[in-house]
Design an enzyme around this catalytic site. Structure first.
Site, PDB file in Angstrom:
ATOM      1  N   TYR A  61       1.047  -1.258   0.192  1.00 43.12           N
ATOM      2  CA  TYR A  61      -0.231   0.400   0.074  1.00 43.12           C
ATOM      3  C   TYR A  61       0.507   1.548   0.048  1.00 43.12           C
ATOM      4  O   TYR A  61       1.341   1.824   1.266  1.00 43.12           O
ATOM      5  CB  TYR A  61      -0.872  -0.413   1.869  1.00 43.12           C
ATOM      6  N   PHE A 214     -14.072  -4.096   0.865  1.00 41.78           N
ATOM      7  CA  PHE A 214     -14.646  -3.673   0.138  1.00 41.78           C
ATOM      8  C   PHE A 214     -15.680  -3.313   0.854  1.00 41.78           C
ATOM      9  O   PHE A 214     -17.150  -3.758  -0.240  1.00 41.78           O
ATOM     10  CB  PHE A 214     -14.324  -3.685  -1.400  1.00 41.78           C
ATOM     11  N   PRO A 215     -16.147  -2.868   1.564  1.00 36.87           N
ATOM     12  CA  PRO A 215     -17.226  -3.146   2.497  1.00 36.87           C
ATOM     13  C   PRO A 215     -17.938  -1.430   2.112  1.00 36.87           C
ATOM     14  O   PRO A 215     -19.335  -2.442   2.103  1.00 36.87           O
ATOM     15  CB  PRO A 215     -16.588  -3.195   4.154  1.00 36.87           C
ATOM     16  N   LEU A 216     -18.178  -1.113   1.256  1.00 38.54           N
ATOM     17  CA  LEU A 216     -18.185   0.567   0.743  1.00 38.54           C
ATOM     18  C   LEU A 216     -18.903   0.030  -0.877  1.00 38.54           C
ATOM     19  O   LEU A 216     -18.697   1.450  -1.680  1.00 38.54           O
ATOM     20  CB  LEU A 216     -17.976   1.548   1.713  1.00 38.54           C
ATOM     21  N   GLY A 217     -18.494  -1.143  -0.982  1.00 39.94           N
ATOM     22  CA  GLY A 217     -18.499  -0.782  -2.770  1.00 39.94           C
ATOM     23  C   GLY A 217     -16.961  -1.149  -3.554  1.00 39.94           C
ATOM     24  O   GLY A 217     -16.781  -2.066  -4.839  1.00 39.94           O
ATOM     25  N   GLY A 218     -16.092  -1.155  -2.925  1.00 40.20           N
ATOM     26  CA  GLY A 218     -14.723  -0.521  -3.812  1.00 40.20           C
ATOM     27  C   GLY A 218     -14.618   0.562  -5.242  1.00 40.20           C
ATOM     28  O   GLY A 218     -13.463   1.091  -4.837  1.00 40.20           O
ATOM     29  N   PHE A 219     -15.032   0.457  -5.935  1.00 37.73           N
ATOM     30  CA  PHE A 219     -15.252   1.191  -6.717  1.00 37.73           C
ATOM     31  C   PHE A 219     -16.766   2.230  -7.194  1.00 37.73           C
ATOM     32  O   PHE A 219     -16.485   2.183  -8.116  1.00 37.73           O
ATOM     33  CB  PHE A 219     -15.554  -0.014  -8.262  1.00 37.73           C
TER      34      PHE A 219
END
Length: 286
Positions: A61, A214-219
């Site tokens: 990262y 991606f708990p909030l969708g990721g993209f």
């Protein structure tokens, strides 16, 4: 804080179920600008002030033209407060000029990657190390035994406290558990994309943490009418409903949303206090 707000990771590391993911701190890994280091340090310190004691990171990262997540974590938080759990991932290979990981480290390269995380974070032992095989394609289809055996040996040496798996199938989880205990799984999952129902049941049965990436969708935040309606009823935001829904879905679920925005950090951590109704949960599950 109640026991419902926490989870005993590996049976001996109690963490709040709302954690923090460090992936976004260095900036976009898809060609965008580097993150601001000063802002990243403030976000990390504020996260701990808000009660976050579980941070998810990785040595890969970093932004080519800016900061690295591990470096910021150490600069912001070392000497680390008691009880802070830092989880990291190994497996993906990222060359010096790669904007994102482009391959997989062989088993022979995992020790060096673990040692790199130890060095960058300034720790003598890593709390939790995930092996992440494969890329963004569907997980499974390959053996992970040889690589997981390397991490199990490093655990026996005392360099790693607990082991986890990321982006794996049920068969790969079973293969790894024949080698050493697995205390956490990190697969893609959000309440609008409820994959892994069978694997999640295994985690619940055996008290293995499930910390979706991606708990909030990721993209991009999912455009889901159900979530929007629930958010409107509670005077909450869509991300808050997505996170609260995860925590309500299973007692082994850990949320690790990431952000490079101080405002979004406050919003995300507040989601742990959002009490969804039984009707809300039925709508999300339906």
């Amino acid at each position: 804080m109640t026991t419902h707000d926490t989870f005993d990771l590996g049976g001996d590391l109690r963490v709040t179920r709302m954690g923090f993911g460090a992936m976004r701190l260095p900036g976009s890994r898809r060609g965008g600008p580097a993150g601001d280091r000063g802002t990243g340090l403030k976000i990390l310190r504020r996260a701990v002030e808000l009660g976050v004691d579980h941070i998810d990171t990785a040595a890969f990262y970093y932004h080519q033209d800016g900061p690295a997540a591990n470096e910021m974590i150490r600069a912001a938080l070392s000497p680390y407060p008691p009880g802070l759990v830092i989880a990291t991932k190994v497996g993906p290979y990222r060359g010096p000029d790669d904007p994102f990981p482009s391959g997989q480290l062989p088993a022979s390269g995992l020790r060096a990657e673990v040692e790199r995380n130890l060095r960058e974070l300034g720790r003598d032992r890593l709390d939790l190390v995930y092996l992440r095989p494969g890329g963004l394609e569907a997980p499974g289809g390959e053996t992970i035994g040889e690589r997981f055996e390397v991490l199990a040996a490093l655990r026996d040496e005392g360099l790693i406290r607990h082991l986890g798996l990321s982006h794996v199938s049920a068969a790969q989880l079973a293969e790894a558990r024949k080698i050493a205990p697995v205390v956490a799984v990190q697969n893609r999952f959000d309440v609008t994309l409820p994959r892994d129902a069978g694997l999640l049941e295994t985690c619940e049965r055996d008290h293995i943490a499930y910390a979706p990436y991606f708990p909030l969708g990721g993209f991009g935040i999912p455009d889901d009418a159900r979530v929007k309606a629930i958010a409107a009823r509670h005077g909450a935001t869509v991300p808050q409903v997505l996170l609260a829904g995860l925590l309500a879905l299973s007692p082994v679920m850990l949320a690790i949303p990431g952000t490079g925005s101080p405002g979004h950090l406050e919003e995300n951590t507040a989601a742990a206090r959002l009490a969804l109704t039984g009707e809300d949960l039925s709508v999300l599950r339906g």
